[in-house]
Design an enzyme around this catalytic site. Structure first.
Site, PDB file in Angstrom:
ATOM      1  N   ARG A 185      -0.721  -0.570   7.744  1.00  9.56           N
ATOM      2  CA  ARG A 185       0.659  -0.064   7.595  1.00  9.56           C
ATOM      3  C   ARG A 185       0.674   1.431   7.328  1.00  9.56           C
ATOM      4  NH1 ARG A 185       1.450  -4.799   3.924  1.00  9.56           N
ATOM      5  NH2 ARG A 185       1.534  -3.196   2.346  1.00  9.56           N
ATOM      6  N   GLU A 193      -8.235  -8.270  -5.708  1.00  4.08           N
ATOM      7  CA  GLU A 193      -7.900  -9.342  -6.662  1.00  4.08           C
ATOM      8  C   GLU A 193      -8.971 -10.442  -6.586  1.00  4.08           C
ATOM      9  OE1 GLU A 193      -3.973 -10.574  -5.891  1.00  4.08           O
ATOM     10  OE2 GLU A 193      -3.732 -11.685  -7.754  1.00  4.08           O
TER      11      GLU A 193
HETATM   12  N1  LIG Z   1       5.292  -5.671  -3.633  1.00  2.96           N
HETATM   13  C1  LIG Z   1       4.737  -5.104  -2.548  1.00  2.96           C
HETATM   14  N2  LIG Z   1       5.496  -4.757  -1.492  1.00  2.96           N
HETATM   15  C2  LIG Z   1       4.932  -4.183  -0.415  1.00  2.96           C
HETATM   16  N3  LIG Z   1       3.624  -3.919  -0.311  1.00  2.96           N
HETATM   17  C3  LIG Z   1       2.837  -4.242  -1.350  1.00  2.96           C
HETATM   18  C4  LIG Z   1       1.459  -4.090  -1.546  1.00  2.96           C
HETATM   19  C5  LIG Z   1       1.190  -4.593  -2.791  1.00  2.96           C
HETATM   20  N4  LIG Z   1       2.318  -5.035  -3.388  1.00  2.96           N
HETATM   21  C6  LIG Z   1       3.345  -4.845  -2.502  1.00  2.96           C
END
Ligand SMILES: Nc1ncnc2cc[nH]c12
Length: 172
Positions: free
Chosen positions: A59, A96
């Site tokens: 991304r 993780e």
């Molecule tokens: N809450 C989130 N929203 C988008 N991308 C990521 C990557 C880790 N947490 C995320």
């Protein structure tokens, strides 16, 4: 900034229960949203002499490519192992569950480069911290770190290098 925030979709319990996923696809698919992203990101670095934008797979490729184009800089991908065809260097970092590895072409960055390292979202910061070490090992003049979104509750800045200037367009 409100225009951008209004076009970011919250997806609940994705990829797992309890996560509110900030979906940027709804922003990217909006022509004005994409234009604003390119403009706002480039304004952060307009006078910095940036020569390369490094985007983190996958991304980070979207905003990174637009930023490179707006700045008249080159674009360099940081990819998962085995994807880049030529000689690479790699870095590993804890996820993780287990470890992840990222790679960059060995000849992608030179000591003459001023680099922006870009990814879409700053969460825990682990991927970006590894990417920073990878790029730093190639001795560019300067490295800036940039995100579209920063999830401040996850305190990702704490794992990023203190000497790196970190910017983001939208903070949650
Ligand atoms: N809450 C989130 N929203 C988008 N991308 C990521 C990557 C880790 N947490 C995320």
């Amino acid at each position: 900034m409100e225009y951008l925030k209004q076009r970011i979709r919250d997806v609940y319990d994705f990829p797992k229960k309890g996560i509110v996923f900030k979906d940027l696809t709804t922003l990217f698919k909006d022509p004005r949203g994409l234009h604003i992203i390119g403009w706002d990101l480039s304004q952060l670095y307009r006078d910095k002499g940036v020569t390369k934008v490094v985007g983190i797979e996958s991304r980070g490729f979207i905003g990174g490519s637009i930023l490179a184009f707006e700045l008249g800089a080159g674009f360099v991908p940081v990819r998962k192992p085995g994807k880049l065809p030529a000689d690479t260097i790699q870095a590993s970092y804890d996820k993780e569950y287990g470890k992840d590895v990222i790679e960059i072409h060995r000849d992608a960055i030179t000591p003459d480069d001023i680099v922006v390292l870009h990814d879409d979202v700053l969460a825990t910061g682990g991927t970006m911290a590894a990417a920073y070490e990878l790029v730093k090992s190639m001795n560019p003049k300067k490295i800036y770190i940039n995100f579209i979104i920063e999830l401040s509750a996850l305190n990702g800045r704490a794992v990023l290098p203190a000497d790196a200037e970190v910017t983001s367009l939208i903070t949650y």
